[in-house]
Design an enzyme around this catalytic site. Structure first.
Site, short mmCIF file in Angstrom:
data_model
loop_
_atom_site.label_atom_id
_atom_site.label_comp_id
_atom_site.label_asym_id
_atom_site.label_seq_id
_atom_site.Cartn_x
_atom_site.Cartn_y
_atom_site.Cartn_z
CG ASN A 111 -3.64 -4.61 3.36
OD1 ASN A 111 -3.16 -3.95 2.52
ND2 ASN A 111 -3.16 -4.47 4.63
NE ARG A 143 -1.91 -1.79 3.06
CZ ARG A 143 -2.39 -1.27 4.90
NH1 ARG A 143 -3.77 -0.05 4.93
NH2 ARG A 143 -1.69 -1.64 5.96
#
Length: 113
Positions: free
Chosen positions: A60, A42
């Site tokens: 996520n 990320r």
């Protein structure tokens, strides 16, 4: 690109959503599969998106995938997609799926959720 009547959005021949002039921002909602959680994925995605000039977020998902929502010009979103599919991503990407749409209310910057 296919123009749409009355300023609506239509898929082009590749299934991508485009504004009638090609200069309107689009939204790419992307799901990345593989070993992509707990490997800095990320953070890496956010850095690439900011370099390109996109807004949106990355998060996520409970099933192990990472979701990316990116808004910007079509070509800019395609650059992010190419990076996500490229060899330099952290972890191990086994698949990337995307859908294209018109933008929503927009985002301030690009954040990790």
């Amino acid at each position: 690109m296919k123009p749409a009547p009355f300023g609506h959005w239509m898929p082009d021949h590749g299934g991508h959503m485009q504004g009638h002039d090609g200069l309107r921002p689009v939204r790419a909602t992307i799901w990345v599969r593989g070993r992509v959680q707990e490997v800095g994925f990320r953070w890496w995605t956010r850095a690439r998106a900011l370099e390109i000039g996109l807004t949106g977020y990355t998060a996520n998902l409970g099933d192990g995938r990472v979701q990316v929502v990116a808004e910007g010009l079509h070509g800019e979103c395609e650059r992010l997609l190419a990076a996500l599919r490229g060899p330099d991503t952290p972890g191990e990407v086994t698949g990337v799926t995307e859908i294209w749409s018109a933008t929503g209310d927009g985002y301030d910057g690009f954040v990790i959720r």
